[in-house]
Scaffold this motif. Structure first.
Motif, mmCIF file in Angstrom:
data_model
loop_
_atom_site.group_PDB
_atom_site.id
_atom_site.type_symbol
_atom_site.label_atom_id
_atom_site.label_comp_id
_atom_site.label_asym_id
_atom_site.label_seq_id
_atom_site.Cartn_x
_atom_site.Cartn_y
_atom_site.Cartn_z
ATOM 1 N N ASN A 74 0.999 4.507 6.091
ATOM 2 C CA ASN A 74 -0.368 4.113 6.453
ATOM 3 C C ASN A 74 -0.441 2.688 6.980
ATOM 4 O O ASN A 74 -1.345 2.342 7.726
ATOM 5 N N PRO A 243 -9.356 -3.127 11.783
ATOM 6 C CA PRO A 243 -9.432 -3.831 10.501
ATOM 7 C C PRO A 243 -10.387 -5.016 10.593
ATOM 8 O O PRO A 243 -10.310 -5.812 11.532
ATOM 9 N N ASP A 270 -11.484 -7.341 2.747
ATOM 10 C CA ASP A 270 -11.185 -6.350 3.765
ATOM 11 C C ASP A 270 -12.257 -5.274 3.681
ATOM 12 O O ASP A 270 -12.188 -4.368 2.856
ATOM 13 N N SER A 272 -13.066 -3.003 5.818
ATOM 14 C CA SER A 272 -12.806 -1.774 6.562
ATOM 15 C C SER A 272 -12.004 -0.768 5.753
ATOM 16 O O SER A 272 -11.758 0.342 6.205
ATOM 17 N N SER A 273 -11.550 -1.140 4.553
ATOM 18 C CA SER A 273 -10.809 -0.205 3.706
ATOM 19 C C SER A 273 -11.297 -0.320 2.276
ATOM 20 O O SER A 273 -11.802 -1.363 1.865
ATOM 21 N N CYS A 274 -11.143 0.755 1.521
ATOM 22 C CA CYS A 274 -11.693 0.811 0.171
ATOM 23 C C CYS A 274 -10.618 0.510 -0.869
ATOM 24 O O CYS A 274 -9.462 0.258 -0.554
ATOM 25 N N ALA A 278 -3.299 3.694 -0.544
ATOM 26 C CA ALA A 278 -2.998 4.504 0.637
ATOM 27 C C ALA A 278 -2.526 5.892 0.223
ATOM 28 O O ALA A 278 -2.887 6.907 0.836
ATOM 29 N N ARG A 281 -5.460 7.902 -0.907
ATOM 30 C CA ARG A 281 -6.253 8.333 0.241
ATOM 31 C C ARG A 281 -5.634 9.578 0.890
ATOM 32 O O ARG A 281 -6.338 10.515 1.278
ATOM 33 N N TYR A 327 -17.803 8.147 8.574
ATOM 34 C CA TYR A 327 -16.713 7.176 8.413
ATOM 35 C C TYR A 327 -16.684 6.191 9.572
ATOM 36 O O TYR A 327 -16.706 6.575 10.729
ATOM 37 N N HIS A 328 -16.641 4.901 9.235
ATOM 38 C CA HIS A 328 -16.627 3.814 10.214
ATOM 39 C C HIS A 328 -17.833 3.867 11.154
ATOM 40 O O HIS A 328 -17.730 3.536 12.339
ATOM 41 N N GLN A 414 -16.570 2.627 4.611
ATOM 42 C CA GLN A 414 -15.147 2.522 4.334
ATOM 43 C C GLN A 414 -14.500 3.875 4.076
ATOM 44 O O GLN A 414 -13.283 4.018 4.198
#
Length: 472
Positions: A74, A243, A270, A272-274, A278, A281, A327-328, A414
């Protein structure tokens, strides 16, 4: 500059090659081990035997599946070598156990110590082969980044004192962190610093700008008194699928963990990610695919029956689709069985429903009570628009109102939205924006405590809610 896909491909190819080598070496050593009776006189006869050849073909593939699910692929750059070591050890250990109980079960020996020796041999060969090349690739990448041979074009959101300070600290570092600032974005009402070394761009057509400048990272650095404007900017950044780093003070009102990246002496969030790893996820997505595929097969007759009942109950289509934000911050169409009369929003303004909403059909009330209308969303899950568990997706019309009162709603981008959520289990349907914000608190808690175990608990609670008919 090497790209993310190429760097990831290097890890994948090297892992596959080294997995093949590890399995081949294991079979060679196993042939000469006195504790294992191979039944062959010559090594080449053993290696070319049917079972060994089949193992040489499929065993490395099994290893690669585990490596993928571990989340190792990832992240292409900025790998922690300590985390890389632990991830490799854990995934190799899992592979060893899988291979032992699937391919080597016939080699189980009377003496337990001999079995341990066989397992240790398989583990050691895999680890040495795979990790040695992983470490080589990661070390080379780190060296190239620190020495500014490799770099990543970075766009800074903001053009004030914080943006200038960020640029100076990044450029003055002896060892580069890889962030190559190529420009700034003016978010309006912020005093622009005259001595900025790079071009300042207007806050419009950011997707086009990022493509033209080949942007790989975005860092938000604005002056402290511009956070209100910043909340709107963050919503514009998520669809860029890049990111996003920013100062943690913007989301100081959040309670719980934040994922930090200390890139220039100050903590960055950050956004953009939870919090989930990885590997977690990847496992979550795999579970989504498997469960939704099985569910669609079993619920097909139920959907067919209710399709007939819907057509008899009222005029209009069986299925209802509506644009939601996922998402996003990317829009998608959510699918439901229709529970309202057609033209339910004839006024043109989006409306939230309530338990006594006159727009709901008689059959629709029953379907909503047991959440039968949500069944087609397993298709959204299979497609990747949604997940089994995650915050419920909302319409852009309501999101804008939520953001004004609770700007941290942007954190929901995220992860994929879900068929069910902790907010839906504990709070239920919201009838206005204020109730949406109250329900949001549960989703924030979920976001900061995501795990497969938490997902399982939410699913169990959801099943209980459906069975007892507390859907509305």
């Amino acid at each position: 500059m090497i790209g993310v896909k190429r760097q990831t491909a290097k890890y994948v190819v090297c892992d596959y090659v080294m997995s093949n080598i590890a399995w081949l070496l294991f079979n060679i050593v196993r042939f000469y081990m006195p504790i294992v009776a191979s039944g062959y006189i010559a090594l080449d006869d053993f290696l070319l035997s049917r079972n060994v050849l089949i193992g040489q073909l499929f065993m490395p593939m099994i290893m690669m599946v585990v490596y993928y699910l571990s989340g190792y692929y990832n992240i292409a750059f900025f790998k922690s070598r300590l985390q890389e070591l632990f991830t490799t050890i854990s995934s190799v250990l899992i592979n060893t156990l899988i291979l032992f109980f699937t391919a080597l079960i016939n080699d189980v020996l009377p003496l337990r110590t001999d079995n341990y020796e066989l397992i240790f041999l398989l583990f050691a060969l895999q680890f040495v082969c795979v990790y040695s090349l992983r470490l080589t690739i990661t070390t080379n990448a780190t060296h190239n980044i620190h020495n500014r041979i490799w770099y990543f074009n970075t766009l800074v959101i903001g053009c004030g004192k914080q943006a200038l300070k960020l640029t100076q600290e990044l450029n003055e570092r002896t060892k580069s962190l890889g962030y190559n600032v190529v420009g700034y974005v003016d978010i309006k009402e912020e005093s622009k610093v005259a001595e900025l070394p790079y071009t300042v761009y207007p806050n419009k057509n950011l997707d086009k700008l990022c493509n033209e400048l080949n942007i790989k990272y975005i860092i938000v650095a604005v002056d402290d008194n511009r956070q209100v404007r910043l909340n709107a900017v963050i919503n514009e950044l998520y669809p860029l699928d890049l990111p996003i780093k920013m100062q943690s003070t913007v989301f100081h009102n959040l309670i719980g963990r934040v994922k930090l990246s200390n890139i220039y002496g100050q903590p960055l969030v950050d956004v953009s990610s939870c919090a989930i790893s990885a590997g977690g996820r990847n496992m979550k997505r795999l579970a989504d695919i498997i469960i939704s595929a099985i569910a669609l097969i079993f619920i097909a007759p139920i959907i067919a029956v209710f399709a007939i009942l819907i057509k008899r109950d009222s005029k209009g289509p069986v299925f209802y689709r509506q644009e939601r934000i996922g998402y996003h911050h990317k829009p998608f169409y959510i699918y439901k069985l229709r529970t309202m009369y057609t033209n339910a929003e004839s006024s043109g303004m989006p409306q939230l429903s309530s338990a006594d909403d006159s727009r709901i059909t008689p059959l629709g009330k029953i379907m909503r009570k047991y959440r039968i209308d949500e069944l087609p969303q397993f298709w959204n899950i299979l497609k990747g628009d949604m997940s089994l568990v995650g915050p419920r997706p909302e319409r852009e019309y309501f999101i804008k109102q939520i953001i004004e009162k609770a700007p941290y709603y942007a954190l929901m981008y995220q992860i994929r939205p879900g068929l069910t959520s902790w907010g839906m289990v504990k709070y239920g349907y919201a009838q206005n924006v204020d109730e949406m914000i109250e329900r949001l608190q549960y989703d924030i808690v979920y976001l900061e405590n995501m795990s497969m175990l938490v997902d399982l608990k939410i699913i169990i609670h959801t099943v209980r809610t459906v069975i007892t008919g507390r859907g509305m």
